[in-house]
Design an enzyme around this catalytic site. Structure first.
Site, mmCIF file in Angstrom:
data_model
loop_
_atom_site.group_PDB
_atom_site.id
_atom_site.type_symbol
_atom_site.label_atom_id
_atom_site.label_comp_id
_atom_site.label_asym_id
_atom_site.label_seq_id
_atom_site.Cartn_x
_atom_site.Cartn_y
_atom_site.Cartn_z
ATOM 1 N N ARG A 103 0.859 -1.180 0.000
ATOM 2 C CA ARG A 103 0.000 0.000 0.000
ATOM 3 C C ARG A 103 0.895 1.229 0.000
ATOM 4 N NH1 ARG A 103 -1.952 3.270 4.452
ATOM 5 N NH2 ARG A 103 -3.720 4.547 3.796
ATOM 6 N N HIS A 191 -7.986 6.498 0.782
ATOM 7 C CA HIS A 191 -8.803 5.310 1.097
ATOM 8 C C HIS A 191 -9.300 4.624 -0.173
ATOM 9 C CE1 HIS A 191 -9.735 7.282 5.225
ATOM 10 N NE2 HIS A 191 -8.756 6.406 5.364
ATOM 11 N N ARG A 251 -7.377 14.064 13.643
ATOM 12 C CA ARG A 251 -7.243 15.051 12.570
ATOM 13 C C ARG A 251 -8.465 15.961 12.545
ATOM 14 N NH1 ARG A 251 -6.104 10.529 8.062
ATOM 15 N NH2 ARG A 251 -4.407 9.430 9.139
ATOM 16 N N GLU A 389 -8.771 -4.019 2.407
ATOM 17 C CA GLU A 389 -7.779 -3.399 1.532
ATOM 18 C C GLU A 389 -6.655 -4.358 1.183
ATOM 19 O OE1 GLU A 389 -7.562 1.107 3.141
ATOM 20 O OE2 GLU A 389 -7.745 -0.439 4.681
#
Length: 408
Positions: A103, A191, A251, A389
């Site tokens: 990734r 994402h 965040r 993922e």
């Protein structure tokens, strides 16, 4: 264990997801029918840079191993990665790892598809570090280590930004001078591997809806939403960085840029202080002053905790409406990732604010975490799709290398 030559052992594919303080890994093999992948094992090294700890589990979640390092070695990524490889070599006795998929957060403006790693690609990934300085160097580090130590091992880089390369210009451009846009100051979105997996799952289970207008809510410690029309990304809440959109664990989410000028001018905050504030001290943690963990906040009786939860749900609902407007409709709503998959309360609170769109959930189905949690009279169906993922990366790795299931 890392196969350079033909072997009688079965083929396995390793997936690595390297972050600033963690190294996650999964190993996959073909299933018995030879038409899909299944997980052999997974694990991670957490606490990199402080007190690194290794944990691994089988596909049925049985513990397979644990290890810790002292502070001296906890920041040495060569040592940590080698431990993972040695452990895999012992544990995957009947398998050879024939390729590794990675990734990589940022593919920039040009890398819109997963690619096999070459020296030129590594140089291009390094050139993208300014676009993702907190993520990209850590994503690339294990690729370089493996390329150096196992030069014949095939590696594939899969980009979190790639799925969003189909977005129209209007969704990607900011209100900035064109020269800056041409230099790459635009919305990329993230994402993407998660959205791609969820989209492929919906295509298999509800092809009718997959061809329509779908908003996917990837809600976790990092959260974003994506507008998917006929299987392609049309818009997303994250933009140039992973800061934009809804408030996340630590965040800020979207914020008026004027706030930053104020903080610089009136609070004498410099670049590093602002970066620390927006990435590590804001979001659920900053709003509540208690925790960045949604579960902790939901269990708390403190008003500040409830305020953080309420603001999160409000902003998610707001983004759903924005995503629907971006693609001109809403045929289905999907929840995924840690919070999206596991919190009935968050799903119910978000959907309640979207009742005007015809979105409605069945309380019992929502509590049971069913696949389809729509109320019988809902005009817009609602689904829960656990993301994967890692499996998406493994599938990309096989495709890019020209392999087929059952072939090394």
């Amino acid at each position: 264990m890392l196969a350079d030559t033909v072997s009688a052992k079965q083929a396995a594919y390793l997936v690595l997801n390297a972050g600033s303080s963690s190294l996650k890994f999964s190993a996959f093999r073909q299933n018995a029918q030879g038409n899909d992948l299944e997980t052999l094992l997974s694990g991670q090294i957490s606490g990199i840079g402080s007190e690194a700890r290794f944990e691994a589990k089988s596909a049925d979640r049985r513990p397979l191993g644990a290890h810790t390092w002292d502070t001296k070695d906890s920041d040495n990524r060569d040592i940590l990665l080698q431990y993972v490889l040695d452990w895999l070599g012992t544990t995957l006795g009947d398998y050879d790892i024939v390729a590794v998929g990675h990734r990589v957060v940022h593919g920039g403006m040009n890398l819109g598809q997963p690619m096999q790693v070459t020296p030129n690609l590594l140089d291009e990934l390094d050139s993208l570090v300014p676009l993702a300085p907190l993520h990209q160097p850590h994503n690339v580090a294990p690729i370089r280590i493996l390329a150096k130590n196992f030069p014949d091992l095939k590696q594939v880089a899969c980009f979190d930004t790639a799925f969003h390369s189909t977005q129209p210009a209007m969704a990607r451009h900011f209100g900035l001078p064109q020269a800056l846009t041409d230099e790459g100051v635009c919305s990329y979105g993230f994402h993407g591997l998660s959205y791609e997996y969820v989209t492929s799952h919906l295509r298999e289970t509800r092809p009718d809806l997959a061809q329509g207008h779908v908003v996917i809510c990837h809600l976790g410690n990092g959260s974003s939403l994506c507008a998917v029309k006929a299987g392609q990304s049309m818009d997303t809440s994250m933009g140039f960085s992973v800061l934009n959109g809804v408030p996340m664990g630590t965040r800020s989410g979207s914020i008026d840029p004027g706030v930053l000028f104020y903080l610089m001018r009136e609070k004498n905050m410099g670049l590093e202080a602002l970066e620390d504030l927006l990435y590590r001290q804001s979001g659920l943690l900053g709003i509540s002053g208690i925790s960045n963990d949604m579960k902790v906040l939901q269990e708390s009786s403190e008003p500040a905790a409830q305020k953080a939860v309420d603001l999160f749900c409000f902003r998610v609902a707001k983004e759903v409406a924005a995503m629907a407007a971006s693609m001109g409709g809403l045929d289905a709503l999907v929840f995924t990732a840690g919070i999206g998959e596991n919190s009935p309360e968050i799903r119910a609170a978000v959907v309640q604010q979207l009742a005007w769109l015809g979105v409605k959930v069945d309380a019992a189905a929502n509590t049971k975490k069913a696949y389809d949690i729509s109320a019988p009279d809902a005009k817009v169906p609602v689904f829960i799709v656990p993301t994967n993922e890692e499996k998406m990366i493994a599938k990309h790795t096989i495709r890019v290398l020209g392999h087929t299931l059952g072939q090394a």
